[in-house]
Design a protein around this motif. Sequence first.
Motif, PDB file in Angstrom:
ATOM      1  N   GLY A 291       0.995  -1.210  -0.084  1.00 47.88           N
ATOM      2  CA  GLY A 291       0.173   0.066   0.047  1.00 47.88           C
ATOM      3  C   GLY A 291       0.851   1.314  -0.058  1.00 47.88           C
ATOM      4  O   GLY A 291       1.918   1.252   0.521  1.00 47.88           O
ATOM      5  N   ARG A 292       0.253   2.425  -0.279  1.00 55.34           N
ATOM      6  CA  ARG A 292       0.884   3.597  -0.327  1.00 55.34           C
ATOM      7  C   ARG A 292       0.952   4.303   1.079  1.00 55.34           C
ATOM      8  O   ARG A 292      -0.419   4.112   1.477  1.00 55.34           O
ATOM      9  N   THR A 293       1.810   4.874   1.433  1.00 58.48           N
ATOM     10  CA  THR A 293       1.552   5.189   3.005  1.00 58.48           C
ATOM     11  C   THR A 293       2.147   6.755   2.906  1.00 58.48           C
ATOM     12  O   THR A 293       1.927   7.253   3.943  1.00 58.48           O
ATOM     13  N   ALA A 294       2.504   7.535   2.006  1.00 57.55           N
ATOM     14  CA  ALA A 294       3.061   8.689   2.128  1.00 57.55           C
ATOM     15  C   ALA A 294       1.930   9.788   2.005  1.00 57.55           C
ATOM     16  O   ALA A 294       1.058   9.699   1.447  1.00 57.55           O
ATOM     17  N   VAL A 295       2.010  10.805   3.025  1.00 58.23           N
ATOM     18  CA  VAL A 295       1.020  11.851   3.175  1.00 58.23           C
ATOM     19  C   VAL A 295       1.839  12.953   3.873  1.00 58.23           C
ATOM     20  O   VAL A 295       2.933  12.688   4.559  1.00 58.23           O
ATOM     21  N   PRO A 296       1.259  14.141   3.599  1.00 58.65           N
ATOM     22  CA  PRO A 296       2.093  15.386   4.230  1.00 58.65           C
ATOM     23  C   PRO A 296       1.729  15.328   5.779  1.00 58.65           C
ATOM     24  O   PRO A 296       0.850  16.203   6.064  1.00 58.65           O
ATOM     25  N   SER A 297       2.568  14.659   6.630  1.00 60.56           N
ATOM     26  CA  SER A 297       2.306  14.436   7.954  1.00 60.56           C
ATOM     27  C   SER A 297       3.756  13.918   8.488  1.00 60.56           C
ATOM     28  O   SER A 297       4.307  13.160   7.673  1.00 60.56           O
ATOM     29  N   ALA A 298       3.743  13.904   9.594  1.00 63.90           N
ATOM     30  CA  ALA A 298       4.909  13.418  10.223  1.00 63.90           C
ATOM     31  C   ALA A 298       4.911  11.825  10.331  1.00 63.90           C
ATOM     32  O   ALA A 298       5.928  11.303  10.533  1.00 63.90           O
ATOM     33  N   TRP A 299       3.646  11.597  10.339  1.00 69.50           N
ATOM     34  CA  TRP A 299       3.678   9.896  10.253  1.00 69.50           C
ATOM     35  C   TRP A 299       3.121   9.336   8.898  1.00 69.50           C
ATOM     36  O   TRP A 299       2.615  10.098   7.972  1.00 69.50           O
ATOM     37  N   ASP A 300       3.344   8.242   8.737  1.00 75.99           N
ATOM     38  CA  ASP A 300       2.928   7.283   7.537  1.00 75.99           C
ATOM     39  C   ASP A 300       1.413   7.064   7.816  1.00 75.99           C
ATOM     40  O   ASP A 300       1.011   7.011   8.778  1.00 75.99           O
ATOM     41  N   SER A 301       0.586   7.130   6.638  1.00 75.25           N
ATOM     42  CA  SER A 301      -0.778   6.798   6.821  1.00 75.25           C
ATOM     43  C   SER A 301      -1.016   5.107   6.273  1.00 75.25           C
ATOM     44  O   SER A 301      -0.461   4.791   5.463  1.00 75.25           O
ATOM     45  N   SER A 302      -1.625   4.584   7.291  1.00 76.14           N
ATOM     46  CA  SER A 302      -2.167   3.225   7.266  1.00 76.14           C
ATOM     47  C   SER A 302      -3.366   3.125   6.447  1.00 76.14           C
ATOM     48  O   SER A 302      -4.103   1.838   6.441  1.00 76.14           O
ATOM     49  N   ALA A 303      -4.041   4.232   5.984  1.00 78.30           N
ATOM     50  CA  ALA A 303      -5.317   4.176   5.344  1.00 78.30           C
ATOM     51  C   ALA A 303      -5.578   3.285   4.130  1.00 78.30           C
ATOM     52  O   ALA A 303      -6.805   2.726   4.264  1.00 78.30           O
ATOM     53  N   ALA A 304      -4.626   3.184   3.531  1.00 76.56           N
ATOM     54  CA  ALA A 304      -4.881   2.698   2.170  1.00 76.56           C
ATOM     55  C   ALA A 304      -4.854   0.933   2.556  1.00 76.56           C
ATOM     56  O   ALA A 304      -5.391   0.442   1.983  1.00 76.56           O
ATOM     57  N   LEU A 305      -4.037   0.752   3.257  1.00 80.67           N
ATOM     58  CA  LEU A 305      -3.895  -0.733   3.901  1.00 80.67           C
ATOM     59  C   LEU A 305      -5.326  -0.914   4.678  1.00 80.67           C
ATOM     60  O   LEU A 305      -5.950  -2.187   4.441  1.00 80.67           O
ATOM     61  N   PHE A 306      -5.799  -0.033   5.505  1.00 84.64           N
ATOM     62  CA  PHE A 306      -7.084  -0.411   6.143  1.00 84.64           C
ATOM     63  C   PHE A 306      -8.169  -0.599   5.053  1.00 84.64           C
ATOM     64  O   PHE A 306      -8.994  -1.524   5.347  1.00 84.64           O
ATOM     65  N   VAL A 307      -8.140  -0.047   4.004  1.00 84.76           N
ATOM     66  CA  VAL A 307      -9.250  -0.152   2.780  1.00 84.76           C
ATOM     67  C   VAL A 307      -9.076  -1.380   2.320  1.00 84.76           C
ATOM     68  O   VAL A 307     -10.223  -2.201   2.226  1.00 84.76           O
ATOM     69  N   VAL A 308      -7.778  -1.568   1.953  1.00 84.36           N
ATOM     70  CA  VAL A 308      -7.495  -3.155   1.466  1.00 84.36           C
ATOM     71  C   VAL A 308      -8.184  -4.335   2.511  1.00 84.36           C
ATOM     72  O   VAL A 308      -8.725  -5.068   2.084  1.00 84.36           O
ATOM     73  N   ALA A 309      -7.919  -3.772   3.597  1.00 86.01           N
ATOM     74  CA  ALA A 309      -8.196  -4.971   4.461  1.00 86.01           C
ATOM     75  C   ALA A 309      -9.687  -4.990   4.651  1.00 86.01           C
ATOM     76  O   ALA A 309     -10.572  -6.218   4.534  1.00 86.01           O
ATOM     77  N   GLU A 310     -10.478  -4.084   4.479  1.00 80.96           N
ATOM     78  CA  GLU A 310     -11.923  -3.834   4.703  1.00 80.96           C
ATOM     79  C   GLU A 310     -12.528  -4.522   3.281  1.00 80.96           C
ATOM     80  O   GLU A 310     -13.631  -5.292   3.247  1.00 80.96           O
ATOM     81  N   THR A 311     -11.656  -4.345   2.203  1.00 80.82           N
ATOM     82  CA  THR A 311     -12.369  -5.019   0.774  1.00 80.82           C
ATOM     83  C   THR A 311     -12.201  -6.550   1.047  1.00 80.82           C
ATOM     84  O   THR A 311     -13.227  -7.236   0.654  1.00 80.82           O
ATOM     85  N   LEU A 312     -10.954  -6.722   1.758  1.00 80.23           N
ATOM     86  CA  LEU A 312     -11.005  -8.350   1.772  1.00 80.23           C
ATOM     87  C   LEU A 312     -11.911  -8.860   2.794  1.00 80.23           C
ATOM     88  O   LEU A 312     -12.517 -10.088   2.569  1.00 80.23           O
ATOM     89  N   ILE A 313     -12.018  -8.251   3.815  1.00 77.59           N
ATOM     90  CA  ILE A 313     -13.062  -8.759   4.746  1.00 77.59           C
ATOM     91  C   ILE A 313     -14.544  -8.949   3.812  1.00 77.59           C
ATOM     92  O   ILE A 313     -15.229  -9.782   4.000  1.00 77.59           O
ATOM     93  N   GLY A 314     -14.640  -7.761   3.261  1.00 78.81           N
ATOM     94  CA  GLY A 314     -16.095  -7.966   2.323  1.00 78.81           C
ATOM     95  C   GLY A 314     -16.003  -9.047   1.364  1.00 78.81           C
ATOM     96  O   GLY A 314     -17.010  -9.974   1.378  1.00 78.81           O
ATOM     97  N   ALA A 315     -14.938  -9.472   0.812  1.00 75.41           N
ATOM     98  CA  ALA A 315     -15.004 -10.430  -0.100  1.00 75.41           C
ATOM     99  C   ALA A 315     -15.007 -11.839   0.379  1.00 75.41           C
ATOM    100  O   ALA A 315     -15.643 -12.901  -0.001  1.00 75.41           O
ATOM    101  N   VAL A 316     -14.139 -12.021   1.308  1.00 74.94           N
ATOM    102  CA  VAL A 316     -14.400 -13.278   2.197  1.00 74.94           C
ATOM    103  C   VAL A 316     -15.701 -13.491   2.887  1.00 74.94           C
ATOM    104  O   VAL A 316     -16.061 -14.502   2.661  1.00 74.94           O
ATOM    105  N   THR A 317     -16.315 -12.517   3.257  1.00 77.45           N
ATOM    106  CA  THR A 317     -17.703 -12.581   3.803  1.00 77.45           C
ATOM    107  C   THR A 317     -18.675 -13.153   2.746  1.00 77.45           C
ATOM    108  O   THR A 317     -19.395 -14.040   2.807  1.00 77.45           O
ATOM    109  N   ARG A 318     -18.397 -12.529   1.567  1.00 73.95           N
ATOM    110  CA  ARG A 318     -19.362 -12.728   0.558  1.00 73.95           C
ATOM    111  C   ARG A 318     -19.161 -14.387  -0.050  1.00 73.95           C
ATOM    112  O   ARG A 318     -19.986 -15.072  -0.286  1.00 73.95           O
TER     113      ARG A 318
END
Lengths: 274, 274
Positions: free
Chosen positions: B230-257
Amino acid sequence: MISSIAELISDRIGSMPAGERRAAQTLIANYPLTGLKTVAEFSAAAGVSSPTILRFVARLGFQNYPEFQSALQDELAAQLQSPASRTLNPGSVGGAASPMLEATLDNMRETFRHLTDKQLADIAARLAERRGKTFLIGGRFTDPLARYMAAHLAIIQPDVYHLAGQESIWRDRLIDMGKRDVLVIFDIRRYQESLVRFAEKAHHRGVQIILFTDQWLSPIARFARHVIAGRTAVPSAWDSSAALFVVAETLIGAVTRQLEAAGAKRIRDLESLR
Amino acid sequence: MISSIAELISDRIGSMPAGERRAAQTLIANYPLTGLKTVAEFSAAAGVSSPTILRFVARLGFQNYPEFQSALQDELAAQLQSPASRTLNPGSVGGAASPMLEATLDNMRETFRHLTDKQLADIAARLAERRGKTFLIGGRFTDPLARYMAAHLAIIQPDVYHLAGQESIWRDRLIDMGKRDVLVIFDIRRYQESLVRFAEKAHHRGVQIILFTDQWLSPIARFARHVIAGRTAVPSAWDSSAALFVVAETLIGAVTRQLEAAGAKRIRDLESLR
DNA sequence: CAAAATACGTAACATAAGATACAGCGTTCC
DNA sequence: GGAACGCTGTATCTTATGTTACGTATTTTG
């Protein structure tokens, strides 16, 4: 199939008497706003009398005018909540991931559209204040978000605590909380009774509550000083917390920036401890 | 300058008493629809009394409720006529939140651009297989993502375990892991030594590893069966895990289906246990 | 800790909203 | 050309909405 009221109207406009047709045309002309006004205003705009408007509404199948207005409002609500992306990048990804991703991106845009910079700045400022302690807690699925936020905040400032484990355990922590302290709660549908109780007790102790919830607002909103309402709807069996996650990251970034001076020193100290 | 009522509200929300603030928050939460309803409905939605709503409206500078509603309608009319202006809240454009949000959205698009549907489908299928156990673990900042995923997966299938606590504790769980099992690891910069060691040992026991990492790939990628970068670069002191979070949610949805049939029964069983 | 000030909700009120009855007018069909 | 039908508007009524006054609770300040 007829899905919108606008369709319904253009479907039946042919079989309407003159006066009602004028009403229909006036409504379509700047749909749906005219329909949200009063009968008198509507009738004036259309150049007909009030009873004609009511007959027009009745012909569409509504029992009375308020019912008609509610239907328009519901339609508008749906429209306002799922905006642009239909038109955006049409053929980019055609697979199973696409609807989910698009919905998630929409959710984030919508969430931030309802969130002003001032709100974010206020919340960040409150979190950056170091007068009291900061507690974070979440519900069944959102507790990881609380953990995530706590993990970051705890690095840049002292007295940040994530409330974990059984209800009885964090309930006992209430005794440490006072009016100088902040409690960050994550709670989305289906709202958890235990969290609501906890929030209420904390509120009575004067704790300032910052609530992350969904657009339907957890009952905790009653006690909250700040409310962040994120969009959670995605084409999945589960609600999505992604928008809230991004808000959390944004806040973490903002707080970090505010504490830059103090925070940098603290981070250096931490590094030397490892 | 204040151009919209939403801005006006967030500008003054700080100096409002509790009840009126609840009204404000409720209105903002799904703006502007609540304001178009009747005072009674508005007050019910906000959980306050009608007079509080009227006082709130008066504080914003309106003479009476109808005037307030007219203002909202005018604003809505302007918005509906120029869809372009709907993309973002005017107040957020150029503000502090915007660059962060834009970067995050870009990250997600980029992340999914490098992720084929087949990859996602394969991973979902592997997670949906119920031959062995599923373990999840994460790093300092990403462990909440592991928890989040575990919380969902554990509901739709048995034998899902989040590895928490001290390193020594989860290291001992290695003994339970075999070649039928799956280990989901979240690891982004700065990569954690302890996780790498753990992944290596698990790999030697034949465990299939699914790795969530950043675009620079954690060393664990060497041992992983599937890698999600996942891409993590954002204009902040920290990296962003948001993209990974969304991939995780997508996978959760797929597995559920995929587990729909079996999963539905399980969910029903769980409900009856509560 | 006491007193003042402020905020909130209950309940009564006035008003304006939507609904209805009826009469006038135009249109259409014998 | 006359009569029946249907559409529309005026005037009246009823409902429920917004408004206001007042007592209680809560918070703030000295």
